[in-house]
Write a protein that holds these residues in place. Structure first.
Motif, short mmCIF file in Angstrom:
data_model
loop_
_atom_site.label_atom_id
_atom_site.label_comp_id
_atom_site.label_asym_id
_atom_site.label_seq_id
_atom_site.Cartn_x
_atom_site.Cartn_y
_atom_site.Cartn_z
N THR A 241 0.93 -1.19 0.15
CA THR A 241 -0.05 0.08 0.09
C THR A 241 0.88 1.44 -0.06
O THR A 241 0.51 2.14 -0.83
CB THR A 241 -1.00 0.02 1.30
N TYR A 242 1.96 1.26 0.78
CA TYR A 242 2.90 2.52 0.80
C TYR A 242 3.57 2.51 -0.37
O TYR A 242 3.76 3.77 -1.09
CB TYR A 242 3.72 2.41 1.79
N VAL A 243 4.05 1.54 -0.97
CA VAL A 243 4.64 1.60 -2.26
C VAL A 243 3.64 2.06 -3.42
O VAL A 243 4.30 2.99 -4.07
CB VAL A 243 5.31 0.41 -2.89
N LEU A 244 2.54 1.83 -3.38
CA LEU A 244 1.69 2.19 -4.38
C LEU A 244 1.31 3.81 -4.07
O LEU A 244 1.41 4.66 -5.17
CB LEU A 244 0.22 1.65 -4.15
N HIS A 245 1.04 4.16 -2.85
CA HIS A 245 1.07 5.66 -2.49
C HIS A 245 2.13 6.30 -2.88
O HIS A 245 2.04 7.46 -3.55
CB HIS A 245 0.77 5.80 -1.22
N LEU A 246 3.47 5.84 -2.84
CA LEU A 246 4.83 6.59 -3.15
C LEU A 246 4.62 6.82 -4.69
O LEU A 246 4.92 7.70 -5.13
CB LEU A 246 5.91 5.77 -2.46
N SER A 247 4.42 5.79 -5.45
CA SER A 247 4.35 5.52 -6.75
C SER A 247 3.75 6.82 -7.15
O SER A 247 3.77 7.42 -8.30
CB SER A 247 4.32 4.34 -7.23
N LEU A 248 2.36 6.87 -6.79
CA LEU A 248 1.46 7.98 -7.19
C LEU A 248 1.86 9.20 -6.90
O LEU A 248 1.78 10.11 -7.82
CB LEU A 248 -0.01 7.68 -6.60
N CYS A 249 2.47 9.34 -5.84
CA CYS A 249 2.90 10.99 -5.53
C CYS A 249 4.16 11.26 -6.38
O CYS A 249 4.18 12.38 -6.78
CB CYS A 249 3.70 10.85 -4.23
N LEU A 250 4.85 10.18 -6.72
CA LEU A 250 5.94 10.23 -7.60
C LEU A 250 5.33 10.86 -9.23
O LEU A 250 5.95 11.63 -9.92
CB LEU A 250 7.10 9.40 -7.78
N CYS A 251 4.50 9.90 -9.60
CA CYS A 251 3.82 10.25 -10.92
C CYS A 251 3.38 11.62 -11.04
O CYS A 251 3.43 12.35 -12.23
CB CYS A 251 2.72 9.10 -11.19
N LEU A 252 2.60 12.02 -10.03
CA LEU A 252 1.65 13.34 -10.14
C LEU A 252 2.63 14.54 -9.71
O LEU A 252 2.44 15.54 -10.26
CB LEU A 252 0.56 13.32 -9.04
N LEU A 253 3.65 14.32 -8.83
CA LEU A 253 4.55 15.48 -8.49
C LEU A 253 5.78 15.83 -9.26
O LEU A 253 6.33 16.89 -9.00
CB LEU A 253 4.76 15.56 -6.97
N LEU A 254 6.38 14.54 -9.63
CA LEU A 254 7.37 14.72 -10.40
C LEU A 254 7.33 14.23 -11.95
O LEU A 254 7.70 15.03 -12.83
CB LEU A 254 8.51 13.64 -9.70
N LEU A 255 6.97 13.17 -12.29
CA LEU A 255 6.78 12.68 -13.59
C LEU A 255 5.89 13.28 -14.53
O LEU A 255 6.12 13.77 -15.59
CB LEU A 255 6.43 11.08 -13.88
N LEU A 256 4.54 13.73 -14.04
CA LEU A 256 3.67 14.35 -14.69
C LEU A 256 4.23 15.76 -15.23
O LEU A 256 4.39 16.00 -16.41
CB LEU A 256 2.55 14.67 -13.87
N PRO A 257 4.95 16.69 -14.19
CA PRO A 257 5.09 18.05 -14.59
C PRO A 257 6.37 17.76 -15.49
O PRO A 257 6.64 18.81 -16.41
CB PRO A 257 5.57 18.59 -13.28
N ALA A 258 7.17 16.82 -15.36
CA ALA A 258 8.37 16.76 -16.33
C ALA A 258 7.93 16.36 -17.48
O ALA A 258 8.29 16.95 -18.57
CB ALA A 258 9.45 15.70 -15.72
N GLY A 259 7.07 15.55 -17.71
CA GLY A 259 6.37 15.16 -18.90
C GLY A 259 5.64 16.27 -19.64
O GLY A 259 5.89 16.57 -21.09
N LEU A 260 5.07 17.27 -19.04
CA LEU A 260 4.32 18.45 -19.56
C LEU A 260 5.24 19.40 -20.03
O LEU A 260 5.08 20.07 -21.01
CB LEU A 260 3.20 18.99 -18.67
N LEU B 128 3.01 23.07 -9.05
CA LEU B 128 3.75 21.89 -9.39
C LEU B 128 5.06 22.17 -9.15
O LEU B 128 6.23 21.36 -8.44
CB LEU B 128 3.60 21.32 -10.81
N GLY B 129 5.89 23.45 -9.22
CA GLY B 129 6.83 23.82 -8.91
C GLY B 129 7.22 23.71 -7.28
O GLY B 129 8.43 23.36 -6.95
#
Length: 310
Positions: A207-226, A251-252
């Motif tokens: 559960t924590y690994v899933l939560h961490l993955s979601l945080c990284l996708c939305l706070l790091l990977l998403l802005p980097a991709g955009l 996001l910054g």
């Protein structure tokens, strides 16, 4: 602290509170923790005593910081709401009125939690596990909803008008954000009787690994991709020139916190060698990065208000 971690941890991880952040100091630590910090008695790394003053520092700093931020967010959000009502024509694509109103709603929901968090820091969390998990659910729901809104506002004309299409998109984004925030509620809990912590489970639990993955996708990977997409696509660059880049302030401000979560995971799992200095400086860096993110609920509405006035 990880109350139920199934994996052995080094003494440094346990003693220096490597997973502590602004949300995890919401409780008034037990007398045993207070005595430990006051006497500076920690287990040794190779017979060298390690002293970490993170918790006492933020127990003093966090309540006034959260109170001031909440007041600033209330003023900025109120001014933005008045401007939306009196000057709706000031917000057109790519920062349309519908998008700005939803971002204001997200920051208002986030700021509404700050008084409870400030009281928890000063007096301890005595409301139980259920309200603690609800607080973390709402905290991350507002956070993820704003991230998705920023992304949708940067990639098209969906918010150009408030029609059935944009209404369906709004419902979908808020529902998705709530679903993505659910793991945050499941991993949070009450520790030491009076501390509402964001992680009461082991660092490697699914559960924590899933939560961490979601945080990284939305706070790091998403802005980097955009950001890469905006550099590559002329139409997206044009939207930035028109002022859409202002809503990237959110996001910054949260990006450093996402990077801090990666560092926490590496230290807690032993992938990075823990030392006295690494945990002492990491605790401070993670707390400061989350404090920087919290500022978005005051700075975001203010930036949107200034953009509309210009």
């Amino acid at each position: 602290p990880d109350a139920h971690s199934p994996h052995p941890q080094t003494p440094g991880i346990l003693e220096t509170q490597g997973s502590m952040d602004l949300e995890e100091i919401m409780g008034n630590f037990s007398s045993a923790y207070d005595d430990t910090y006051n006497n500076d008695t920690f287990l040794d790394y190779d017979a060298t005593p390690c002293h970490n003053h993170f918790c006492p520092l933020f127990q003093r700093v966090a309540p006034p910081f959260l109170a001031v931020t909440c007041a600033a967010a209330a003023l900025a959000s109120g001014a933005l709401l008045v401007a939306l009502l009196k000057r709706p024509q000031a917000w057109r694509w790519p920062r349309s009125r519908a998008l700005v109103a939803q971002l204001a709603l997200g920051t208002a929901l986030f700021a509404a939690l700050l008084p409870a968090l400030a009281a928890g820091v000063a007096r301890g969390w005595h409301l139980g596990t259920g309200p603690c998990r609800l607080t973390h659910l709402l905290w991350h729901w507002s956070l993820f909803a704003q991230a998705l809104l920023v992304a949708s506002g940067s990639c098209g004309t969906a918010w150009a008008r408030w029609d059935p299409r944009s209404r369906r998109l709004a419902v979908a984004l808020w529902a998705a954000a709530l679903l993505l925030a659910t793991p945050a509620a499941l991993v949070s809990g009450v520790a030491a009787g009076t501390g509402c912590v964001r992680r009461s489970v082991g660092i490697l639990t699914p559960t924590y690994v899933l939560h961490l993955s979601l945080c990284l996708c939305l706070l790091l990977l998403l802005p980097a991709g955009l950001l890469l997409a905006a550099l590559a696509v002329p139409r997206l660059r044009a939207s930035w020139a028109a002022g859409a880049g202002l809503i990237w302030l959110f996001l910054g401000l949260w990006g450093p916190y996402g990077a801090g979560l990666v560092g926490e995971f590496l230290l807690q799992t032993g992938l990075l060698q823990p030392t006295c200095g690494s945990f002492k400086h990491f605790d401070l860096a993670l707390g400061l990065s989350e404090g920087l993110g919290v500022l978005h609920c005051g700075l975001g509405p203010l930036a949107l208000l200034l953009a509309g006035s210009c």
